[in-house]
Scaffold this motif. Structure first.
Motif, PDB file in Angstrom:
ATOM      1  N   LYS B  19      66.252   8.603 -58.672  1.00  0.00           N
ATOM      2  CA  LYS B  19      67.010   7.477 -58.097  1.00  0.00           C
ATOM      3  C   LYS B  19      67.996   7.037 -59.174  1.00  0.00           C
ATOM      4  O   LYS B  19      67.608   6.473 -60.199  1.00  0.00           O
ATOM      5  CB  LYS B  19      66.064   6.343 -57.706  1.00  0.00           C
ATOM      6  CG  LYS B  19      66.794   5.200 -57.018  1.00  0.00           C
ATOM      7  CD  LYS B  19      65.812   4.186 -56.451  1.00  0.00           C
ATOM      8  CE  LYS B  19      66.496   2.909 -56.000  1.00  0.00           C
ATOM      9  NZ  LYS B  19      67.511   3.122 -54.967  1.00  0.00           N
ATOM     10  N   VAL B  30      66.582   6.018 -62.742  1.00  0.00           N
ATOM     11  CA  VAL B  30      65.708   4.905 -63.132  1.00  0.00           C
ATOM     12  C   VAL B  30      64.254   5.316 -62.917  1.00  0.00           C
ATOM     13  O   VAL B  30      63.368   4.928 -63.664  1.00  0.00           O
ATOM     14  CB  VAL B  30      66.076   3.594 -62.384  1.00  0.00           C
ATOM     15  CG1 VAL B  30      65.932   3.728 -60.883  1.00  0.00           C
ATOM     16  CG2 VAL B  30      65.253   2.427 -62.885  1.00  0.00           C
ATOM     17  N   TYR B  31      64.036   6.164 -61.894  1.00  0.00           N
ATOM     18  CA  TYR B  31      62.736   6.823 -61.722  1.00  0.00           C
ATOM     19  C   TYR B  31      62.912   8.011 -60.798  1.00  0.00           C
ATOM     20  O   TYR B  31      63.948   8.159 -60.144  1.00  0.00           O
ATOM     21  CB  TYR B  31      61.662   5.867 -61.185  1.00  0.00           C
ATOM     22  CG  TYR B  31      61.949   5.246 -59.839  1.00  0.00           C
ATOM     23  CD1 TYR B  31      61.710   5.925 -58.657  1.00  0.00           C
ATOM     24  CD2 TYR B  31      62.450   3.945 -59.755  1.00  0.00           C
ATOM     25  CE1 TYR B  31      61.966   5.343 -57.423  1.00  0.00           C
ATOM     26  CE2 TYR B  31      62.715   3.352 -58.526  1.00  0.00           C
ATOM     27  CZ  TYR B  31      62.468   4.065 -57.362  1.00  0.00           C
ATOM     28  OH  TYR B  31      62.731   3.491 -56.149  1.00  0.00           O
ATOM     29  N   SER B  34      57.940   7.238 -59.211  1.00  0.00           N
ATOM     30  CA  SER B  34      57.591   5.822 -59.311  1.00  0.00           C
ATOM     31  C   SER B  34      57.481   5.461 -60.784  1.00  0.00           C
ATOM     32  O   SER B  34      56.981   6.264 -61.584  1.00  0.00           O
ATOM     33  CB  SER B  34      56.264   5.583 -58.573  1.00  0.00           C
ATOM     34  OG  SER B  34      55.318   4.943 -59.379  1.00  0.00           O
ATOM     35  N   ILE B  35      57.969   4.292 -61.150  1.00  0.00           N
ATOM     36  CA  ILE B  35      57.911   3.864 -62.554  1.00  0.00           C
ATOM     37  C   ILE B  35      56.460   3.833 -63.035  1.00  0.00           C
ATOM     38  O   ILE B  35      56.144   4.280 -64.139  1.00  0.00           O
ATOM     39  CB  ILE B  35      58.583   2.484 -62.750  1.00  0.00           C
ATOM     40  CG1 ILE B  35      60.086   2.579 -62.439  1.00  0.00           C
ATOM     41  CG2 ILE B  35      58.362   1.966 -64.170  1.00  0.00           C
ATOM     42  CD1 ILE B  35      60.823   1.243 -62.469  1.00  0.00           C
ATOM     43  N   LEU B  36      55.566   3.321 -62.178  1.00  0.00           N
ATOM     44  CA  LEU B  36      54.155   3.209 -62.579  1.00  0.00           C
ATOM     45  C   LEU B  36      53.535   4.585 -62.842  1.00  0.00           C
ATOM     46  O   LEU B  36      52.818   4.770 -63.823  1.00  0.00           O
ATOM     47  CB  LEU B  36      53.350   2.465 -61.519  1.00  0.00           C
ATOM     48  CG  LEU B  36      53.714   0.992 -61.294  1.00  0.00           C
ATOM     49  CD1 LEU B  36      52.845   0.389 -60.192  1.00  0.00           C
ATOM     50  CD2 LEU B  36      53.579   0.180 -62.576  1.00  0.00           C
ATOM     51  N   GLU B  37      53.828   5.543 -61.965  1.00  0.00           N
ATOM     52  CA  GLU B  37      53.283   6.897 -62.152  1.00  0.00           C
ATOM     53  C   GLU B  37      53.832   7.544 -63.416  1.00  0.00           C
ATOM     54  O   GLU B  37      53.109   8.205 -64.163  1.00  0.00           O
ATOM     55  CB  GLU B  37      53.687   7.796 -60.972  1.00  0.00           C
ATOM     56  CG  GLU B  37      52.777   7.718 -59.782  1.00  0.00           C
ATOM     57  CD  GLU B  37      53.303   8.569 -58.617  1.00  0.00           C
ATOM     58  OE1 GLU B  37      53.879   9.650 -58.869  1.00  0.00           O
ATOM     59  OE2 GLU B  37      53.140   8.119 -57.470  1.00  0.00           O
ATOM     60  N   LEU B 227      64.512   5.878 -66.705  1.00  0.00           N
ATOM     61  CA  LEU B 227      64.793   4.700 -67.534  1.00  0.00           C
ATOM     62  C   LEU B 227      63.808   3.560 -67.304  1.00  0.00           C
ATOM     63  O   LEU B 227      63.530   2.780 -68.205  1.00  0.00           O
ATOM     64  CB  LEU B 227      66.199   4.179 -67.218  1.00  0.00           C
ATOM     65  CG  LEU B 227      67.390   5.054 -67.609  1.00  0.00           C
ATOM     66  CD1 LEU B 227      68.670   4.439 -67.062  1.00  0.00           C
ATOM     67  CD2 LEU B 227      67.471   5.177 -69.125  1.00  0.00           C
ATOM     68  N   GLY B 228      63.296   3.450 -66.072  1.00  0.00           N
ATOM     69  CA  GLY B 228      62.361   2.366 -65.755  1.00  0.00           C
ATOM     70  C   GLY B 228      61.121   2.450 -66.621  1.00  0.00           C
ATOM     71  O   GLY B 228      60.712   1.472 -67.264  1.00  0.00           O
ATOM     72  N   ASP B 231      61.639   1.723 -70.290  1.00  0.00           N
ATOM     73  CA  ASP B 231      61.662   0.306 -70.643  1.00  0.00           C
ATOM     74  C   ASP B 231      60.265  -0.318 -70.644  1.00  0.00           C
ATOM     75  O   ASP B 231      59.934  -1.085 -71.555  1.00  0.00           O
ATOM     76  CB  ASP B 231      62.585  -0.464 -69.694  1.00  0.00           C
ATOM     77  CG  ASP B 231      62.916  -1.839 -70.235  1.00  0.00           C
ATOM     78  OD1 ASP B 231      63.257  -1.944 -71.426  1.00  0.00           O
ATOM     79  OD2 ASP B 231      62.805  -2.824 -69.480  1.00  0.00           O
ATOM     80  N   GLY B 295      53.003 -14.967 -62.576  1.00  0.00           N
ATOM     81  CA  GLY B 295      54.460 -14.892 -62.717  1.00  0.00           C
ATOM     82  C   GLY B 295      54.848 -13.835 -63.724  1.00  0.00           C
ATOM     83  O   GLY B 295      54.140 -13.603 -64.701  1.00  0.00           O
ATOM     84  N   ILE B 296      55.975 -13.197 -63.440  1.00  0.00           N
ATOM     85  CA  ILE B 296      56.481 -12.159 -64.336  1.00  0.00           C
ATOM     86  C   ILE B 296      57.663 -12.719 -65.107  1.00  0.00           C
ATOM     87  O   ILE B 296      58.648 -13.142 -64.520  1.00  0.00           O
ATOM     88  CB  ILE B 296      56.902 -10.904 -63.542  1.00  0.00           C
ATOM     89  CG1 ILE B 296      55.700 -10.344 -62.776  1.00  0.00           C
ATOM     90  CG2 ILE B 296      57.491  -9.859 -64.480  1.00  0.00           C
ATOM     91  CD1 ILE B 296      56.001  -9.092 -61.977  1.00  0.00           C
ATOM     92  N   ARG B 298      61.041 -12.661 -67.167  1.00  0.00           N
ATOM     93  CA  ARG B 298      62.200 -11.756 -67.188  1.00  0.00           C
ATOM     94  C   ARG B 298      63.192 -12.263 -68.238  1.00  0.00           C
ATOM     95  O   ARG B 298      63.204 -13.457 -68.564  1.00  0.00           O
ATOM     96  CB  ARG B 298      62.900 -11.728 -65.828  1.00  0.00           C
ATOM     97  CG  ARG B 298      62.016 -11.362 -64.638  1.00  0.00           C
ATOM     98  CD  ARG B 298      61.797  -9.874 -64.526  1.00  0.00           C
ATOM     99  NE  ARG B 298      61.009  -9.513 -63.338  1.00  0.00           N
ATOM    100  CZ  ARG B 298      60.579  -8.284 -63.088  1.00  0.00           C
ATOM    101  NH1 ARG B 298      60.826  -7.305 -63.936  1.00  0.00           N
ATOM    102  NH2 ARG B 298      59.878  -8.019 -62.008  1.00  0.00           N
ATOM    103  N   TYR B 301      64.914 -16.074 -69.019  1.00  0.00           N
ATOM    104  CA  TYR B 301      64.142 -17.238 -68.556  1.00  0.00           C
ATOM    105  C   TYR B 301      63.959 -18.169 -69.767  1.00  0.00           C
ATOM    106  O   TYR B 301      63.732 -17.702 -70.894  1.00  0.00           O
ATOM    107  CB  TYR B 301      62.758 -16.834 -68.032  1.00  0.00           C
ATOM    108  CG  TYR B 301      62.732 -16.164 -66.679  1.00  0.00           C
ATOM    109  CD1 TYR B 301      63.901 -15.841 -65.975  1.00  0.00           C
ATOM    110  CD2 TYR B 301      61.507 -15.847 -66.074  1.00  0.00           C
ATOM    111  CE1 TYR B 301      63.843 -15.221 -64.730  1.00  0.00           C
ATOM    112  CE2 TYR B 301      61.440 -15.227 -64.826  1.00  0.00           C
ATOM    113  CZ  TYR B 301      62.615 -14.914 -64.161  1.00  0.00           C
ATOM    114  OH  TYR B 301      62.547 -14.308 -62.938  1.00  0.00           O
ATOM    115  N   TYR B 318      55.963  -6.510 -66.170  1.00  0.00           N
ATOM    116  CA  TYR B 318      54.578  -6.164 -65.900  1.00  0.00           C
ATOM    117  C   TYR B 318      54.216  -4.980 -66.788  1.00  0.00           C
ATOM    118  O   TYR B 318      54.963  -4.016 -66.864  1.00  0.00           O
ATOM    119  CB  TYR B 318      54.441  -5.795 -64.417  1.00  0.00           C
ATOM    120  CG  TYR B 318      53.098  -5.241 -64.028  1.00  0.00           C
ATOM    121  CD1 TYR B 318      51.986  -6.083 -63.946  1.00  0.00           C
ATOM    122  CD2 TYR B 318      52.931  -3.887 -63.749  1.00  0.00           C
ATOM    123  CE1 TYR B 318      50.747  -5.572 -63.582  1.00  0.00           C
ATOM    124  CE2 TYR B 318      51.705  -3.369 -63.387  1.00  0.00           C
ATOM    125  CZ  TYR B 318      50.612  -4.213 -63.304  1.00  0.00           C
ATOM    126  OH  TYR B 318      49.381  -3.716 -62.949  1.00  0.00           O
TER     127      TYR B 318
END
Lengths: 126, 372
Positions: B19, B30-31, B34-37, B227-228, B231, B295-296, B298, B301, B318
């Protein structure tokens, strides 16, 4: 892209499943796909009132936070607490993962929403 | 995305279902799945990244060492052939131009890897401060760069070369490594907190190199990563990202990079300002924190304590490995201490967090052992 015909759709990629005046709301398969892995959901308070187009929830993927808009106006009757502890089910089952049930205050607003076929065309155009 | 630069692996990213997004002037995945995988693959097995967007600058000539000594905060003079250091270029006021890797390839021959988004700025800065007998060559577009990261990285790469990779220690680089018939420069470095390699080759051979690594890597669970994941992995490892924890208006000392600032070496650009800041103590500093409330956090903030603004989040998100919401923040120094409690303002609400030690995640297997 999976788009069930038993509900209506907003241009912000929410779905609305109508049961008389009660409308359950979630985000579409297209939306979850665009967001990627969902890791956090913020839901509204039961009893809170929202107008159509207002932000009523927030969904966060690993990358970013996104607003979720109310497709119709009304009062929050129920929220899906399961999403707070298992937000990833929105990725695996977007149409089963309702965020809230709203008691719709204006049936006329349904006219503004898209049918499945129209929503499918809308997604292609984006 | 039409005006974005494409790496030599662009077509391959399409084939692998990447993607694509715009990043630092480049189009990059960016992935893929999936970023998590991809994050999990790097922590437990291996992930293969296209990092060809990184800026690469060769510095050569009789006075190359002296030039880099004056240009950066680290002690370039300590390097032996094949060794790398993480270092910083600063402005006279101490603010950072960029954070960089400097490799000594040979006598009077250095290879500098810089952030993609800073490449032209860095080049300009280097040329502006150039001394006699120094040659500065931008080789960014002449070199593809892959990063193979994760506990299985050595095993996978070893399957493609006769060079003994176990002998290549952390922060060492070796030239003329034949990987599957391709001549590569291999460095034991990375930006994930895992063991791994960064591999340099010609753009023409990038595709063959990628495919060769995945052919050996796939059976043991290596996957392409974007890239996801890069990071989320670097955040868990507590690594600085220029433009977030470090910037033209953030000094390395404020970023907590004190150990990379050698105030006792010969003069360098920014030394006076940094020495003064070190003597006085920094007024604000980067600290890691962990959310206690939901809450995450970013970037950007605001952070408060007792209702008073004390800083801002520089990076947050996360943590897939720790399954917590973590962040780095620039805080008034007295709050940047382990155990201090802060409030992160998330969508106008105060959410409790606590300062914790970084790196958030400490990983073994970096091959730091003594040289054989």
């Amino acid at each position: 892209m999976n788009i069930p015909t038993d509900r209506k759709y907003s241009r912000e990629h929410e779905w609305a499943k109508i049961d008389n005046s009660e409308v359950s709301i979630g985000i579409t398969d297209h939306a979850q796909h665009e967001l990627g892995d969902i890791v956090f959901v913020e839901l509204p308070e039961v009893g809170a009132q929202y107008r159509a187009g207002e932000v009523f929830a927030v969904v966060e993927s690993v990358k970013a936070a996104s607003d979720v808009y109310a497709p119709v106006s009304g009062k929050i009757l129920k929220t899906n607490e399961e999403l707070l502890t298992a937000p990833e089910i929105i990725n695996s089952d977007p149409y089963g993962s309702w965020f809230v049930v709203i008691e719709m205050s204006d049936q006329g607003e349904l006219e503004q929403l898209l049918e499945a076929g129209e929503y499918s065309e809308f997604c292609k155009g984006e | 995305m039409d005006n974005l630069l494409k790496t030599p692996l662009y077509d391959l990213h399409q084939i692998y279902g990447g993607k694509m997004i715009g990043f630092a002037g480049w189009t990059l995945p960016v992935y893929y799945s999936s970023i998590l995988e991809e994050h999990e693959a790097v922590r437990t097995r291996a992930g293969l990244f296209d990092v060809s967007h990184m800026g690469k600058i060769e510095v050569k000539g009789k006075d190359a060492c002296g030039f880099l000594q004056r240009l950066t905060t680290g002690d370039v003079g300590m390097l032996v052939d094949g060794q790398a250091i993480y270092s910083l270029m600063c402005y006279p006021n101490g603010g950072a131009v960029d954070d960089i890797l400097i490799y000594r390839l040979g006598l009077a021959h250095y290879y500098v890897v810089v952030n993609a988004s800073n490449t032209s700025k860095d080049l300009q800065w280097m040329i502006q401060n150039k001394t006699d007998n120094v040659e500065i060559i931008n080789v960014s577009r002449d070199t593809a760069q892959l990063a193979l990261q994760g506990p299985l990285a050595e095993q996978i790469l070893q399957g493609l070369t006769t060079v003994d990779l176990a002998a290549l220690r952390f922060f060492r680089i070796q030239g003329d490594v034949n990987i599957s018939g391709i001549n590569c420069l291999v460095s034991r470095t990375g930006y994930t907190g895992e063991d791994g390699f960064e591999i340099y080759a010609t753009p023409e051979q990038a595709t063959a190199l990628w495919e060769a690594i995945l052919k050996v890597g796939s059976p043991v669970g290596a996957i392409p990563a974007g890239l996801g994941a890069r990071d989320t992995l670097r955040l868990e490892a507590g690594f600085t990202l220029y433009g977030h924890e470090l910037a033209a208006d953030i000094t390395p000392l404020e970023a907590g990079l004190d150990k990379f600032v050698k105030l006792d070496k010969a003069d360098f650009i920014g030394r006076e300002a940094l020495a003064k800041q070190a003597a006085q103590g920094v007024a604000r500093r980067i600290a890691g924190f962990e959310m206690e409330d939901r809450g995450i956090p970013r970037a950007n903030y605001l952070v408060e304590c007792g209702g008073r603004e004390i800083g801002f989040v520089t990076s947050g998100g996360y943590s897939p490995t720790l399954k917590k919401n973590l962040g780095l923040a620039m805080l008034e120094a007295e709050y940047a201490e382990e155990g201090k409690r802060i409030d992160v303002i998330i969508r106008k609400k105060r959410q409790k967090a606590v300062i914790v030690r970084t790196p958030f995640l400490k990983r073994p297997h970096r091959n730091k052992g003594k040289e054989k």
